[in-house]
Scaffold this motif. Sequence first.
Motif, PDB file in Angstrom:
ATOM      1  N   ARG A 164      29.263 -22.844   9.479  1.00  0.00           N
ATOM      2  CA  ARG A 164      28.603 -21.578   9.805  1.00  0.00           C
ATOM      3  C   ARG A 164      28.297 -20.852   8.501  1.00  0.00           C
ATOM      4  NH1 ARG A 164      31.564 -18.051  14.231  1.00  0.00           N
ATOM      5  NH2 ARG A 164      33.283 -18.269  12.764  1.00  0.00           N
TER       6      ARG A 164
ATOM      7  N   ASN B  11      32.219 -15.102   9.113  1.00  0.00           N
ATOM      8  CA  ASN B  11      32.756 -14.499  10.329  1.00  0.00           C
ATOM      9  C   ASN B  11      34.007 -15.251  10.760  1.00  0.00           C
ATOM     10  OD1 ASN B  11      33.250 -13.356  12.798  1.00  0.00           O
ATOM     11  ND2 ASN B  11      31.199 -13.694  13.621  1.00  0.00           N
ATOM     12  N   ASN B  12      35.101 -14.533  10.943  1.00  0.00           N
ATOM     13  CA  ASN B  12      36.367 -15.158  11.328  1.00  0.00           C
ATOM     14  C   ASN B  12      36.578 -15.179  12.835  1.00  0.00           C
ATOM     15  OD1 ASN B  12      37.278 -15.782   8.703  1.00  0.00           O
ATOM     16  ND2 ASN B  12      37.901 -13.650   8.394  1.00  0.00           N
ATOM     17  N   MET B  13      35.586 -14.725  13.585  1.00  0.00           N
ATOM     18  CA  MET B  13      35.710 -14.753  15.035  1.00  0.00           C
ATOM     19  C   MET B  13      35.686 -16.204  15.528  1.00  0.00           C
ATOM     20  SD  MET B  13      35.961 -11.611  16.047  1.00  0.00           S
ATOM     21  CE  MET B  13      35.532 -11.733  17.784  1.00  0.00           C
ATOM     22  N   THR B  14      36.514 -16.482  16.526  1.00  0.00           N
ATOM     23  CA  THR B  14      36.548 -17.820  17.106  1.00  0.00           C
ATOM     24  C   THR B  14      35.370 -18.006  18.046  1.00  0.00           C
ATOM     25  OG1 THR B  14      38.956 -17.903  16.952  1.00  0.00           O
ATOM     26  CG2 THR B  14      37.893 -19.447  18.470  1.00  0.00           C
ATOM     27  N   GLN B  15      34.686 -19.119  17.872  1.00  0.00           N
ATOM     28  CA  GLN B  15      33.491 -19.403  18.651  1.00  0.00           C
ATOM     29  C   GLN B  15      33.598 -20.804  19.248  1.00  0.00           C
ATOM     30  OE1 GLN B  15      29.919 -19.122  16.338  1.00  0.00           O
ATOM     31  NE2 GLN B  15      28.554 -19.688  18.025  1.00  0.00           N
ATOM     32  N   SER B  16      33.327 -20.915  20.531  1.00  0.00           N
ATOM     33  CA  SER B  16      33.333 -22.217  21.198  1.00  0.00           C
ATOM     34  C   SER B  16      31.930 -22.812  21.112  1.00  0.00           C
ATOM     35  CB  SER B  16      33.762 -22.068  22.661  1.00  0.00           C
ATOM     36  OG  SER B  16      33.773 -23.323  23.300  1.00  0.00           O
TER      37      SER B  16
ATOM     38  N   ASN C   5      33.375 -29.429  23.632  1.00  0.00           N
ATOM     39  CA  ASN C   5      33.448 -28.104  23.025  1.00  0.00           C
ATOM     40  C   ASN C   5      34.337 -28.149  21.787  1.00  0.00           C
ATOM     41  OD1 ASN C   5      31.780 -26.707  24.854  1.00  0.00           O
ATOM     42  ND2 ASN C   5      33.460 -26.555  26.321  1.00  0.00           N
TER      43      ASN C   5
ATOM     44  N   ALA D 193      34.414 -26.084  10.825  1.00  0.00           N
ATOM     45  CA  ALA D 193      35.262 -26.720  11.835  1.00  0.00           C
ATOM     46  C   ALA D 193      34.990 -28.216  11.791  1.00  0.00           C
ATOM     47  CB  ALA D 193      34.975 -26.167  13.225  1.00  0.00           C
TER      48      ALA D 193
ATOM     49  N   GLU E  90      36.098 -25.648  18.787  1.00  0.00           N
ATOM     50  CA  GLU E  90      36.455 -24.275  18.431  1.00  0.00           C
ATOM     51  C   GLU E  90      36.219 -24.071  16.935  1.00  0.00           C
ATOM     52  OE1 GLU E  90      37.370 -21.915  20.583  1.00  0.00           O
ATOM     53  OE2 GLU E  90      37.116 -23.363  22.212  1.00  0.00           O
ATOM     54  N   LEU E  91      35.430 -23.041  16.609  1.00  0.00           N
ATOM     55  CA  LEU E  91      35.113 -22.732  15.215  1.00  0.00           C
ATOM     56  C   LEU E  91      35.683 -21.373  14.851  1.00  0.00           C
ATOM     57  CD1 LEU E  91      33.621 -23.090  12.497  1.00  0.00           C
ATOM     58  CD2 LEU E  91      31.573 -22.191  13.596  1.00  0.00           C
ATOM     59  N   THR E  92      36.545 -21.346  13.847  1.00  0.00           N
ATOM     60  CA  THR E  92      37.088 -20.105  13.300  1.00  0.00           C
ATOM     61  C   THR E  92      36.845 -20.124  11.801  1.00  0.00           C
ATOM     62  OG1 THR E  92      38.792 -20.004  15.012  1.00  0.00           O
ATOM     63  CG2 THR E  92      39.129 -18.653  13.043  1.00  0.00           C
TER      64      THR E  92
END
Length: 700
Positions: free
Chosen positions: A265, A269-274, A289, A297, A291-293
Amino acid sequence: MIFLNPIWLLALPLIALPILIHLLNHRRHRTIQWGAMQFLLSAKRMSRGMARLRQILIMAARMAAIAGLIFAISRPLSSGWVGSLTGGQPETVIVLLDRSASMQQQRTETGETKLASGLAKISAALQTVGREKPIVLIESCLRQPITIDRPKDLLDLPHTAPTESTADWPELLQTALEYISDNETGRTDIWICSDAAGNDWNPASSRWQALNSGFSKLDGVRFHVLNFPASPAENLSIVVDRLERIEQTTDSKKVELVIDLTVQRDSANNMTQSIPLTFNINGLRSVVNLELTGEVATLIGHRIPIDQELTVGWGSVELSADASPADNAYYFAFADPPVRQTVLVCENTSNTRAIELAAATSAQLGVEFQSKTIGPAQVSELDWQQTALLVWQAPLPDETVARQIKRFVDSGRSVIFLPPAASDSRSFAGLRWGEWKNLPGQGEPIGFWNNQEDLLSRTRNGQPLPVNDLLVYRYCELLNQTEEDRPEAAQTPTTTGPLEPKSQPNITSLAKLENGATLLGRIKENAGSIYFLSTLPIATHSSLDREGVTLFAMTHRAIANGADSIGLAKQFVAGSSPARTVADLPTLVSGAAPDTLAQIRSQRAGVYGSEKQLIALNRPPAEDVSSPLSKTELSELFAGLDFHLIEDQVGSGQSLASEVWRFFVALMGIALVAEAVLCLPPKPPTKTETISTLPNRVAA
């Protein structure tokens, strides 16, 4: 501002016509003193200032009306940027077009890309200024001048379609320089459409100095750079790091594809995104799926069962659509893995024994690794087609073998040169070995290494290699081959012109000693790489043989780079030399548009196939991580040249050249109305005002 009918500007002196008429009219009247008028003149002096001001405003309005008429007839162009076009119509227009993968970044609301927006604006600008002569297009893929009859044809040519390749801007500008010099184009405007990606422009290249010098010797060359530097926010990109077809022999035979991939990314951004990942294996789809933090990832060892009879196949993994579609998919082909063979050419087998053992050690389940050591005299026996890596520890090759190695590297493989026992005058890729140097004390540690890419990059789990544990006791100097060193220099006089700059190797130091000497250097040649390791993996020269982790990782990464170029299933970078072989394949299996011209197939990502082999093409990795150059950096590249930078963004709605004659017509109308209002007679005073002011005037 420029004018389409500049001949009418010769009428600008007519602006002084109202002043001339005023002066002539003023001389028509004679002044006669009359005593009875003294009281009236005394009263009139009180309002003379306002009357004079009104006369000046009337004259200014008449002059503005004439000026507006002249400018409107001259058909001026302006949009805030066209001031860079002053100087009249050029004799030749050259359009340099960036078709790299990053130019596919788009505005999500409309789907318009940077490439389409730039082409539309340049085409519209050239049509507006009435360009009737042919235009020369040089695009980043074929890099060959193409003559176009009309500006609007830029929008429909297959040579302006998007690709997933990269752009070499020094090479593009060199082509333009040669075209101008060979054809004596006269006054020339060079339009550049790009997003100023750092990997495309390569500002550190030594070629820029020669280019700047060459263009500065030409008269009448102007550069107009239409730049789209904005990068999409929250953009995601995907890369497949490893792909294996594995057969597990159990009670029932099981065949799987094992995939390692990375999703990156752009923002921090440290928000977790599926993130949904869509796998397509020979037309069968599945979704996983991830998970990206943070920024990166990884998906390690993802297994996909396949039919045991499927020995050769293709596939892709895709992200959801976003503002940059070029990096949302990664294509691959698979087959039974070929033997990964390393050939070592050495003058002393003990000097490369550690590399030979590392190359023969299997690092992947189900993949056979082999290594073979030969002497320099046995090179003619080498099987170039089945060799994944070449290690050369001997005096640098002669001209005949050097050409074979060059073709070997161009096909996507790698060669690692190690220094011989004694230096000589031979060179390869512009470099030669110098004298051996002894380092004082107990050896010298590594002062710098690149842990972000190539042979010394971090492991898949993000851990760095133990490069800082290495010690070097002896190393061989790595020198540039000067012009005097070249054998042809003594026979052929050299010329110093803008088209023949002195060749210098574009080497990247992947590791340096603390004294600044290059320990591991790389020269990128099309799809393959040339490495120079300036020490030997033996106890008297370094600790590479004892600290074997780094040597093992370096060797197997170099082998992996070449493994994609052998076997039934191959993996190449779009736009590279080996990618051109897809032009001979009859079928597009997946990816690029099916109507893509054969000569441009090598620039489009996808899987191409025949009965004998499958070839998967993907964008260069640098297209995912490169950042745009700043205004200052771009200006420095064109220092001393007639250079104008136009920064824009997709969907801005601003044109490069638009007629503004309507503005001057409106100005003329406003001036005429103002003149008419000012010429109205003053309102007569009322009887009350006359009586109340008369005594004061008489008294005065």
